[in-house]
Design a protein around this motif. Structure first.
Motif, PDB file in Angstrom:
ATOM      1  N   ARG A   2      23.971 -10.118 -13.857  1.00 37.56           N
ATOM      2  CA  ARG A   2      22.783 -10.230 -14.704  1.00 37.56           C
ATOM      3  C   ARG A   2      22.793 -11.582 -15.408  1.00 37.56           C
ATOM      4  O   ARG A   2      23.776 -11.954 -16.058  1.00 37.56           O
ATOM      5  N   ILE A   3      21.686 -12.306 -15.277  1.00 40.85           N
ATOM      6  CA  ILE A   3      21.524 -13.617 -15.889  1.00 40.85           C
ATOM      7  C   ILE A   3      20.422 -13.544 -16.941  1.00 40.85           C
ATOM      8  O   ILE A   3      19.379 -12.915 -16.701  1.00 40.85           O
ATOM      9  N   VAL A   4      20.636 -14.181 -18.104  1.00 39.04           N
ATOM     10  CA  VAL A   4      19.610 -14.225 -19.145  1.00 39.04           C
ATOM     11  C   VAL A   4      19.565 -15.617 -19.763  1.00 39.04           C
ATOM     12  O   VAL A   4      20.542 -16.374 -19.700  1.00 39.04           O
ATOM     13  N   PHE A   5      18.415 -15.954 -20.339  1.00 39.10           N
ATOM     14  CA  PHE A   5      18.306 -17.111 -21.231  1.00 39.10           C
ATOM     15  C   PHE A   5      18.592 -16.604 -22.641  1.00 39.10           C
ATOM     16  O   PHE A   5      17.880 -15.712 -23.126  1.00 39.10           O
ATOM     17  N   SER A   6      19.560 -17.161 -23.327  1.00 40.81           N
ATOM     18  CA  SER A   6      19.792 -16.737 -24.712  1.00 40.81           C
ATOM     19  C   SER A   6      18.702 -17.272 -25.621  1.00 40.81           C
ATOM     20  O   SER A   6      18.269 -16.595 -26.569  1.00 40.81           O
ATOM     21  N   ASP A   7      18.249 -18.480 -25.351  1.00 41.35           N
ATOM     22  CA  ASP A   7      17.220 -19.129 -26.174  1.00 41.35           C
ATOM     23  C   ASP A   7      16.749 -20.361 -25.437  1.00 41.35           C
ATOM     24  O   ASP A   7      17.493 -20.955 -24.650  1.00 41.35           O
ATOM     25  N   LEU A   8      15.507 -20.753 -25.693  1.00 39.44           N
ATOM     26  CA  LEU A   8      14.936 -21.925 -25.029  1.00 39.44           C
ATOM     27  C   LEU A   8      13.664 -22.320 -25.757  1.00 39.44           C
ATOM     28  O   LEU A   8      12.767 -21.491 -25.941  1.00 39.44           O
ATOM     29  N   ASP A   9      13.575 -23.593 -26.163  1.00 41.74           N
ATOM     30  CA  ASP A   9      12.367 -24.024 -26.876  1.00 41.74           C
ATOM     31  C   ASP A   9      11.441 -24.869 -26.006  1.00 41.74           C
ATOM     32  O   ASP A   9      10.503 -25.472 -26.504  1.00 41.74           O
ATOM     33  N   HIS A  10      11.702 -24.917 -24.698  1.00 42.56           N
ATOM     34  CA  HIS A  10      10.839 -25.672 -23.793  1.00 42.56           C
ATOM     35  C   HIS A  10       9.491 -24.961 -23.620  1.00 42.56           C
ATOM     36  O   HIS A  10       9.399 -23.738 -23.774  1.00 42.56           O
ATOM     37  N   ALA A  11       8.483 -25.731 -23.281  1.00 38.47           N
ATOM     38  CA  ALA A  11       7.138 -25.165 -23.136  1.00 38.47           C
ATOM     39  C   ALA A  11       7.071 -24.118 -22.029  1.00 38.47           C
ATOM     40  O   ALA A  11       6.281 -23.171 -22.104  1.00 38.47           O
ATOM     41  N   SER A  12       7.878 -24.298 -20.994  1.00 36.79           N
ATOM     42  CA  SER A  12       7.896 -23.319 -19.911  1.00 36.79           C
ATOM     43  C   SER A  12       9.264 -23.326 -19.252  1.00 36.79           C
ATOM     44  O   SER A  12      10.056 -24.264 -19.431  1.00 36.79           O
ATOM     45  N   HIS A  13       9.530 -22.280 -18.488  1.00 40.12           N
ATOM     46  CA  HIS A  13      10.751 -22.241 -17.681  1.00 40.12           C
ATOM     47  C   HIS A  13      10.381 -21.870 -16.242  1.00 40.12           C
ATOM     48  O   HIS A  13      11.094 -21.147 -15.569  1.00 40.12           O
ATOM     49  N   ASP A  14       9.260 -22.430 -15.798  1.00 42.61           N
ATOM     50  CA  ASP A  14       8.768 -22.132 -14.449  1.00 42.61           C
ATOM     51  C   ASP A  14       9.711 -22.634 -13.362  1.00 42.61           C
ATOM     52  O   ASP A  14       9.879 -21.982 -12.331  1.00 42.61           O
ATOM     53  N   ILE A  15      10.303 -23.803 -13.583  1.00 42.47           N
ATOM     54  CA  ILE A  15      11.207 -24.363 -12.571  1.00 42.47           C
ATOM     55  C   ILE A  15      12.405 -23.443 -12.379  1.00 42.47           C
ATOM     56  O   ILE A  15      12.798 -23.111 -11.252  1.00 42.47           O
ATOM     57  N   GLU A  16      12.991 -23.015 -13.499  1.00 37.88           N
ATOM     58  CA  GLU A  16      14.133 -22.105 -13.406  1.00 37.88           C
ATOM     59  C   GLU A  16      13.725 -20.777 -12.772  1.00 37.88           C
ATOM     60  O   GLU A  16      14.447 -20.236 -11.915  1.00 37.88           O
ATOM     61  N   ALA A  17      12.576 -20.254 -13.188  1.00 40.27           N
ATOM     62  CA  ALA A  17      12.133 -18.954 -12.683  1.00 40.27           C
ATOM     63  C   ALA A  17      11.942 -18.984 -11.171  1.00 40.27           C
ATOM     64  O   ALA A  17      12.282 -18.020 -10.463  1.00 40.27           O
ATOM     65  N   GLU A  18      11.423 -20.093 -10.657  1.00 38.11           N
ATOM     66  CA  GLU A  18      11.228 -20.207  -9.208  1.00 38.11           C
ATOM     67  C   GLU A  18      12.566 -20.216  -8.470  1.00 38.11           C
ATOM     68  O   GLU A  18      12.714 -19.558  -7.425  1.00 38.11           O
ATOM     69  N   ILE A  19      13.537 -20.938  -9.005  1.00 37.82           N
ATOM     70  CA  ILE A  19      14.860 -20.989  -8.381  1.00 37.82           C
ATOM     71  C   ILE A  19      15.514 -19.615  -8.413  1.00 37.82           C
ATOM     72  O   ILE A  19      16.093 -19.154  -7.420  1.00 37.82           O
ATOM     73  N   PHE A  20      15.410 -18.939  -9.549  1.00 41.05           N
ATOM     74  CA  PHE A  20      16.015 -17.609  -9.660  1.00 41.05           C
ATOM     75  C   PHE A  20      15.333 -16.596  -8.747  1.00 41.05           C
ATOM     76  O   PHE A  20      15.979 -15.754  -8.124  1.00 41.05           O
ATOM     77  N   ALA A  21      14.004 -16.681  -8.651  1.00 39.17           N
ATOM     78  CA  ALA A  21      13.263 -15.749  -7.799  1.00 39.17           C
ATOM     79  C   ALA A  21      13.685 -15.886  -6.340  1.00 39.17           C
ATOM     80  O   ALA A  21      13.867 -14.895  -5.624  1.00 39.17           O
ATOM     81  N   LYS A  22      13.858 -17.131  -5.892  1.00 37.98           N
ATOM     82  CA  LYS A  22      14.281 -17.370  -4.517  1.00 37.98           C
ATOM     83  C   LYS A  22      15.676 -16.806  -4.255  1.00 37.98           C
ATOM     84  O   LYS A  22      16.000 -16.406  -3.133  1.00 37.98           O
ATOM     85  N   ALA A  23      16.508 -16.782  -5.307  1.00 37.08           N
ATOM     86  CA  ALA A  23      17.867 -16.268  -5.165  1.00 37.08           C
ATOM     87  C   ALA A  23      17.948 -14.765  -5.426  1.00 37.08           C
ATOM     88  O   ALA A  23      19.023 -14.179  -5.334  1.00 37.08           O
ATOM     89  N   GLY A  24      16.800 -14.158  -5.777  1.00 38.76           N
ATOM     90  CA  GLY A  24      16.774 -12.712  -5.985  1.00 38.76           C
ATOM     91  C   GLY A  24      17.105 -12.256  -7.391  1.00 38.76           C
ATOM     92  O   GLY A  24      17.446 -11.088  -7.609  1.00 38.76           O
ATOM     93  N   PHE A  25      16.964 -13.136  -8.373  1.00 39.18           N
ATOM     94  CA  PHE A  25      17.272 -12.787  -9.761  1.00 39.18           C
ATOM     95  C   PHE A  25      16.006 -12.776 -10.614  1.00 39.18           C
ATOM     96  O   PHE A  25      15.170 -13.678 -10.507  1.00 39.18           O
TER      97      PHE A  25
END
Length: 320
Positions: A2-25
């Motif tokens: 299980r992977i989580v973001f503890s905190d993030l103040d960036h406007a979006s995390h679309d780049i990370e979400a796309e990478i995680f989705a491709k890896a099944g997370f």
């Protein structure tokens, strides 16, 4: 895992979400700010992508399932590395993103101070069109920059400053300039010699117990009265009370800070009252390209670890 973001103040995390989705997370974004938040919200996580939330010994002791923490950025001063290692938690960072941005910003601050750009812009806007207010300005080929820290970013800054004509000296107990990586133009000196010889002191070392407030009253007293100091590394390396005194008394000529011990720099800080102190809002790392690179590399490191592969940027050594 299980992977989580503890905190993030960036406007979006679309780049990370796309990478995680491709890896099944599917990776949820939490809003942890404190030890309690982490203990309550991250208990079921194996891997945490972290920006500011404090990973202390108390947190590691309370999260036996945790296996990896990846910091957004280079510094890991909000993570207790000794506690992480004792708990068997792999800590990673991204040390090679935004290197050109930080070195460029440090160089921009250097030139702004040396050429008195901000001072003269203010003078012109106040109706005074008089170059003599900038006197004295010296030719760069007659000036020396001294680097505290010769890691990736420090060496990039050194190369760029050298290309502009500055003589370059440096202090780093873990590095010796050499011809193999084209840094033999840097004169390795002691810290005391660096302070006494430099017209500009630029900081590129990490914040540790050993470097906290290392640039203080004694350092300023050893500098030239026309010297400037530039910090794009970490706030806390400079003793800001001593800096304010050195700037107001004329012990040194000026300072340019992209990082401060408390961010934002408190309104009551005497540094705000000093015209010879230039402040930018911890932005040296930033360009659109660097931001995208950071996001991608953080996510890829998490996927790499979750897949049982060797990580690219371990900060501590964990025996498994």
């Amino acid at each position: 895992m299980r992977i989580v973001f503890s905190d993030l103040d960036h406007a979006s995390h679309d780049i990370e979400a796309e990478i995680f989705a491709k890896a099944g997370f599917e990776v949820p974004l939490l809003n942890c700010r404190s030890e309690v938040d982490l203990i309550e919200q991250v208990a079921d996580a194996d891997i945490v992508l972290n920006q500011y939330a404090p990973f202390t010994k108390r947190v590691f002791d309370a999260l036996p399932r945790l296996k990896q923490v990846i910091r957004y950025g280079v510094g890991v001063n909000n993570v207790d590395l000794a506690a992480a290692t004792a708990a068997g938690v792999q800590v990673c960072n991204v040390p090679d993103y935004g290197m050109h941005e930080v070195s460029d910003h440090a160089l921009a601050l250097t030139l702004a101070m040396v050429r008195k750009v901000v001072q003269m812009n203010a003078s012109c806007r106040n109706g005074r069109w008089e170059y003599a207010e900038a006197i004295p300005i010296r030719r760069q080929s007659q000036m020396t920059v001294g680097l505290i820290g010769l890691g990736r970013i420090g060496k990039l800054y050194a190369h760029k400053a050298h290309s502009l004509g500055f003589s370059v000296i440096g202090y780093d107990p873990f590095y010796q300039p050499n011809a193999a990586d084209n840094t033999d133009y840097i004169d390795a000196v002691t810290l005391e010699e660096l302070y006494s010889r430099s017209d500009v002191v630029a900081i590129f070392c990490p914040l540790t117990n050993e470097t906290r407030h290392m640039v203080g009253a004694g350092a300023f007293a050893g500098m030239k009265p026309h010297a400037y100091i530039v910090n794009t590394s970490r706030g806390g390396i400079i003793d800001e009370a001593a800096l304010a005194e050195a700037l107001s008394s004329g012990t040194i000529a000026g300072a340019a800070l992209d990082t401060t011990e408390q961010e934002p720099l408190p309104k009551e800080s005497p540094l705000w009252t000093l015209d010879n102190c230039l402040v930018t809002p911890h932005m040296a790392w930033y360009s659109e390209d660097a931001a995208e690179e950071l996001k991608r590399k953080v996510a890829e490191e998490a996927v790499r670890f979750a897949s049982g592969e060797a990580v690219n940027w371990p900060v501590n050594e964990v025996v498994r």
